[in-house]
Design a protein around this motif. Structure first.
Motif, mmCIF file in Angstrom:
data_model
loop_
_atom_site.group_PDB
_atom_site.id
_atom_site.type_symbol
_atom_site.label_atom_id
_atom_site.label_comp_id
_atom_site.label_asym_id
_atom_site.label_seq_id
_atom_site.Cartn_x
_atom_site.Cartn_y
_atom_site.Cartn_z
ATOM 1 N N GLU A 26 0.849 -1.189 0.000
ATOM 2 C CA GLU A 26 0.000 0.000 0.000
ATOM 3 C C GLU A 26 0.887 1.243 0.000
ATOM 4 O O GLU A 26 1.937 1.272 0.619
ATOM 5 C CB GLU A 26 -0.894 0.010 1.237
ATOM 6 C CG GLU A 26 -1.925 -1.092 1.230
ATOM 7 C CD GLU A 26 -2.809 -1.037 2.457
ATOM 8 O OE1 GLU A 26 -2.789 -0.017 3.161
ATOM 9 O OE2 GLU A 26 -3.494 -2.018 2.703
ATOM 10 N N GLU A 27 0.439 2.253 -0.677
ATOM 11 C CA GLU A 27 1.204 3.480 -0.751
ATOM 12 C C GLU A 27 1.031 4.277 0.540
ATOM 13 O O GLU A 27 -0.078 4.492 1.008
ATOM 14 C CB GLU A 27 0.707 4.301 -1.937
ATOM 15 C CG GLU A 27 1.748 5.218 -2.484
ATOM 16 C CD GLU A 27 1.312 5.828 -3.792
ATOM 17 O OE1 GLU A 27 1.226 7.063 -3.831
ATOM 18 O OE2 GLU A 27 1.049 5.071 -4.733
ATOM 19 N N LEU A 28 2.143 4.700 1.103
ATOM 20 C CA LEU A 28 2.101 5.477 2.331
ATOM 21 C C LEU A 28 1.756 6.915 2.005
ATOM 22 O O LEU A 28 2.275 7.495 1.057
ATOM 23 C CB LEU A 28 3.450 5.417 3.038
ATOM 24 C CG LEU A 28 3.883 4.034 3.501
ATOM 25 C CD1 LEU A 28 5.273 4.114 4.109
ATOM 26 C CD2 LEU A 28 2.907 3.478 4.512
ATOM 27 N N LYS A 29 0.888 7.494 2.799
ATOM 28 C CA LYS A 29 0.474 8.874 2.561
ATOM 29 C C LYS A 29 1.007 9.775 3.662
ATOM 30 O O LYS A 29 0.288 10.587 4.210
ATOM 31 C CB LYS A 29 -1.043 8.948 2.474
ATOM 32 C CG LYS A 29 -1.561 8.134 1.331
ATOM 33 C CD LYS A 29 -3.022 8.282 1.137
ATOM 34 C CE LYS A 29 -3.407 7.313 0.044
ATOM 35 N NZ LYS A 29 -4.438 7.680 -0.790
ATOM 36 N N THR A 30 2.262 9.604 3.991
ATOM 37 C CA THR A 30 2.888 10.448 5.002
ATOM 38 C C THR A 30 3.909 11.350 4.332
ATOM 39 O O THR A 30 4.502 11.010 3.313
ATOM 40 C CB THR A 30 3.601 9.600 6.066
ATOM 41 O OG1 THR A 30 4.587 8.785 5.424
ATOM 42 C CG2 THR A 30 2.620 8.711 6.806
#
Length: 63
Positions: A26-30
């Protein structure tokens, strides 16, 4: 000969299909905040002198 071609195609297609189905993270959104400024406004000679007192004279020398 057809068996070899099918085996070859399956050995290439099965890993690709498995990767597309299960292997993606999953792509991290930080947002990563990095510090690019020096921690102090001291001259590098002063800092090098402080470290030489505590750790020896080989700091800053390439081995």
């Amino acid at each position: 000969m057809i068996i070899y071609i099918l085996l070859f195609l399956l050995t290439i297609l099965i890993p690709i299909v498995l990767h597309l189905k299960y292997g993606r993270d999953e792509e991290l959104k930080t947002e990563i905040i990095s510090q690019r400024e020096l921690p102090s406004h001291d001259h590098p000679v002063i800092i090098n002198g402080i470290f030489r007192q505590n750790y020896g004279n080989n700091i800053g020398i390439l081995i």
